[in-house]
Design a protein around this motif. Structure first.
Motif, PDB file in Angstrom:
ATOM      1  N   ARG A   1      16.849  36.987  -1.548  1.00  0.00           N
ATOM      2  CA  ARG A   1      16.134  35.889  -2.221  1.00  0.00           C
ATOM      3  C   ARG A   1      17.093  34.950  -2.938  1.00  0.00           C
ATOM      4  NH1 ARG A   1      10.661  35.688  -2.763  1.00  0.00           N
ATOM      5  NH2 ARG A   1       9.524  37.506  -2.032  1.00  0.00           N
ATOM      6  N   ALA A   2      18.158  35.504  -3.509  1.00  0.00           N
ATOM      7  CA  ALA A   2      19.158  34.687  -4.207  1.00  0.00           C
ATOM      8  C   ALA A   2      20.128  34.009  -3.240  1.00  0.00           C
ATOM      9  CB  ALA A   2      19.925  35.548  -5.204  1.00  0.00           C
ATOM     10  N   ARG A   3      19.973  34.275  -1.946  1.00  0.00           N
ATOM     11  CA  ARG A   3      20.840  33.732  -0.896  1.00  0.00           C
ATOM     12  C   ARG A   3      22.296  34.177  -1.040  1.00  0.00           C
ATOM     13  NH1 ARG A   3      18.800  28.964   2.242  1.00  0.00           N
ATOM     14  NH2 ARG A   3      16.580  28.971   1.859  1.00  0.00           N
ATOM     15  N   LEU A   4      22.475  35.327  -1.659  1.00  0.00           N
ATOM     16  CA  LEU A   4      23.792  35.954  -1.686  1.00  0.00           C
ATOM     17  C   LEU A   4      24.025  36.677  -0.367  1.00  0.00           C
ATOM     18  CD1 LEU A   4      23.638  37.363  -5.295  1.00  0.00           C
ATOM     19  CD2 LEU A   4      24.811  35.290  -4.508  1.00  0.00           C
ATOM     20  N   ALA A   5      22.955  36.924   0.345  1.00  0.00           N
ATOM     21  CA  ALA A   5      23.001  37.507   1.691  1.00  0.00           C
ATOM     22  C   ALA A   5      21.951  36.793   2.526  1.00  0.00           C
ATOM     23  CB  ALA A   5      22.715  39.005   1.630  1.00  0.00           C
ATOM     24  N   ALA A   6      22.232  36.626   3.797  1.00  0.00           N
ATOM     25  CA  ALA A   6      21.283  35.966   4.687  1.00  0.00           C
ATOM     26  C   ALA A   6      20.170  36.920   5.114  1.00  0.00           C
ATOM     27  CB  ALA A   6      22.002  35.426   5.919  1.00  0.00           C
ATOM     28  N   GLY A   7      20.466  38.192   5.130  1.00  0.00           N
ATOM     29  CA  GLY A   7      19.501  39.197   5.525  1.00  0.00           C
ATOM     30  C   GLY A   7      20.008  40.567   5.160  1.00  0.00           C
ATOM     31  N   GLY A   8      19.140  41.531   5.271  1.00  0.00           N
ATOM     32  CA  GLY A   8      19.543  42.892   4.944  1.00  0.00           C
ATOM     33  C   GLY A   8      18.739  43.902   5.725  1.00  0.00           C
ATOM     34  N   GLN A   9      19.285  45.083   5.821  1.00  0.00           N
ATOM     35  CA  GLN A   9      18.607  46.193   6.469  1.00  0.00           C
ATOM     36  C   GLN A   9      18.687  47.405   5.552  1.00  0.00           C
ATOM     37  OE1 GLN A   9      21.158  46.089   9.881  1.00  0.00           O
ATOM     38  NE2 GLN A   9      19.530  45.285  11.174  1.00  0.00           N
ATOM     39  N   ILE A  10      17.649  48.201   5.615  1.00  0.00           N
ATOM     40  CA  ILE A  10      17.599  49.441   4.844  1.00  0.00           C
ATOM     41  C   ILE A  10      17.493  50.574   5.858  1.00  0.00           C
ATOM     42  CG2 ILE A  10      16.281  50.791   3.187  1.00  0.00           C
ATOM     43  CD1 ILE A  10      15.377  48.003   2.047  1.00  0.00           C
ATOM     44  N   ILE A  11      18.406  51.507   5.749  1.00  0.00           N
ATOM     45  CA  ILE A  11      18.479  52.622   6.687  1.00  0.00           C
ATOM     46  C   ILE A  11      18.315  53.914   5.893  1.00  0.00           C
ATOM     47  CG2 ILE A  11      19.935  53.799   8.378  1.00  0.00           C
ATOM     48  CD1 ILE A  11      21.502  51.027   8.498  1.00  0.00           C
ATOM     49  N   GLY A  12      17.423  54.755   6.346  1.00  0.00           N
ATOM     50  CA  GLY A  12      17.326  56.017   5.647  1.00  0.00           C
ATOM     51  C   GLY A  12      16.020  56.732   5.888  1.00  0.00           C
ATOM     52  N   PRO A  13      15.989  57.888   5.320  1.00  0.00           N
ATOM     53  CA  PRO A  13      17.077  58.461   4.526  1.00  0.00           C
ATOM     54  C   PRO A  13      18.217  58.972   5.403  1.00  0.00           C
ATOM     55  CG  PRO A  13      15.263  60.022   4.656  1.00  0.00           C
ATOM     56  CD  PRO A  13      14.808  58.768   5.372  1.00  0.00           C
ATOM     57  N   VAL A  14      19.387  58.982   4.810  1.00  0.00           N
ATOM     58  CA  VAL A  14      20.570  59.560   5.435  1.00  0.00           C
ATOM     59  C   VAL A  14      21.027  60.722   4.568  1.00  0.00           C
ATOM     60  CG1 VAL A  14      21.300  57.421   6.555  1.00  0.00           C
ATOM     61  CG2 VAL A  14      22.164  57.962   4.287  1.00  0.00           C
ATOM     62  N   GLU A  15      21.611  61.705   5.185  1.00  0.00           N
ATOM     63  CA  GLU A  15      22.124  62.864   4.455  1.00  0.00           C
ATOM     64  C   GLU A  15      23.548  62.576   4.015  1.00  0.00           C
ATOM     65  OE1 GLU A  15      21.565  66.589   2.740  1.00  0.00           O
ATOM     66  OE2 GLU A  15      20.111  65.366   3.807  1.00  0.00           O
ATOM     67  N   SER A  16      23.812  62.682   2.723  1.00  0.00           N
ATOM     68  CA  SER A  16      25.144  62.401   2.188  1.00  0.00           C
ATOM     69  C   SER A  16      25.783  63.677   1.652  1.00  0.00           C
ATOM     70  CB  SER A  16      25.056  61.370   1.059  1.00  0.00           C
ATOM     71  OG  SER A  16      24.637  60.130   1.568  1.00  0.00           O
ATOM     72  N   LEU A  17      27.079  63.758   1.823  1.00  0.00           N
ATOM     73  CA  LEU A  17      27.889  64.856   1.284  1.00  0.00           C
ATOM     74  C   LEU A  17      29.002  64.196   0.494  1.00  0.00           C
ATOM     75  CD1 LEU A  17      27.415  65.522   4.662  1.00  0.00           C
ATOM     76  CD2 LEU A  17      27.542  67.709   3.513  1.00  0.00           C
ATOM     77  N   PHE A  18      29.286  64.663  -0.714  1.00  0.00           N
ATOM     78  CA  PHE A  18      30.199  63.930  -1.579  1.00  0.00           C
ATOM     79  C   PHE A  18      30.759  64.807  -2.698  1.00  0.00           C
ATOM     80  CE2 PHE A  18      25.760  63.429  -2.707  1.00  0.00           C
ATOM     81  CZ  PHE A  18      25.735  63.901  -4.016  1.00  0.00           C
ATOM     82  N   TRP A  19      31.824  64.302  -3.290  1.00  0.00           N
ATOM     83  CA  TRP A  19      32.355  64.851  -4.535  1.00  0.00           C
ATOM     84  C   TRP A  19      31.943  63.906  -5.652  1.00  0.00           C
ATOM     85  CZ3 TRP A  19      34.430  69.492  -5.323  1.00  0.00           C
ATOM     86  CH2 TRP A  19      34.883  70.202  -4.213  1.00  0.00           C
ATOM     87  N   HIS A  20      31.407  64.435  -6.736  1.00  0.00           N
ATOM     88  CA  HIS A  20      31.023  63.616  -7.881  1.00  0.00           C
ATOM     89  C   HIS A  20      31.355  64.375  -9.153  1.00  0.00           C
ATOM     90  CE1 HIS A  20      28.923  60.634 -10.218  1.00  0.00           C
ATOM     91  NE2 HIS A  20      28.179  61.582 -10.776  1.00  0.00           N
ATOM     92  N   GLU A  21      32.229  63.786  -9.947  1.00  0.00           N
ATOM     93  CA  GLU A  21      32.657  64.387 -11.220  1.00  0.00           C
ATOM     94  C   GLU A  21      33.111  65.832 -11.028  1.00  0.00           C
ATOM     95  OE1 GLU A  21      29.425  63.639 -13.958  1.00  0.00           O
ATOM     96  OE2 GLU A  21      29.919  61.497 -14.029  1.00  0.00           O
TER      97      GLU A  21
END
Length: 113
Positions: free
Chosen positions: A26-46
């Motif tokens: 809406r702010a025209r910072l991007a011309a378009g977008g896509q939302i993908i999910g859910p995806v399974e994430s594996l990560f290290w956090h703190e």
């Protein structure tokens, strides 16, 4: 190489992903977008290994708007240190690339509902 980027971030809910994508487009910072999910994430956090479901947001943006788009995502993201990365589009259909550049260049036009 084109001046077009694909900008990625992820959230923990579909609703949060929709808010980020909709606000950026809406702010025209991007011309378009896509939302993908859910995806399974594996990560290290703190210092702890974790897994979880996330929703990925992919925004089509121009290099000239990247800093403003990154600032928008940081300001509106629920996470203190979200993934925000930009990958250059090295080639693409010229009409499509022109569309992205054109939409994101017109940030001063009124938004339409």
């Amino acid at each position: 190489m084109s001046e077009v980027l694909q900008v990625y971030t992820a959230t923990d809910s579909r609703e949060a992903a929709q808010r980020l994508a909709q606000g950026a487009v809406r702010a025209r910072l991007a011309a378009g977008g896509q939302i993908i999910g859910p995806v399974e994430s594996l990560f290290w956090h703190e210092g702890t290994f974790g897994t979880g479901q996330e929703w990925q947001v992919v925004l089509k943006a121009s290099r000239g708007q990247y800093q403003e788009l990154e600032s928008y995502l940081k300001a509106h993201h629920e996470w203190a240190n979200p993934e925000i990365i930009a990958l250059p589009v090295i080639a693409g259909s010229e009409p499509y690339l022109a569309w992205v550049r054109g939409i994101t260049a017109r940030t001063d036009e009124p938004q339409r509902e």
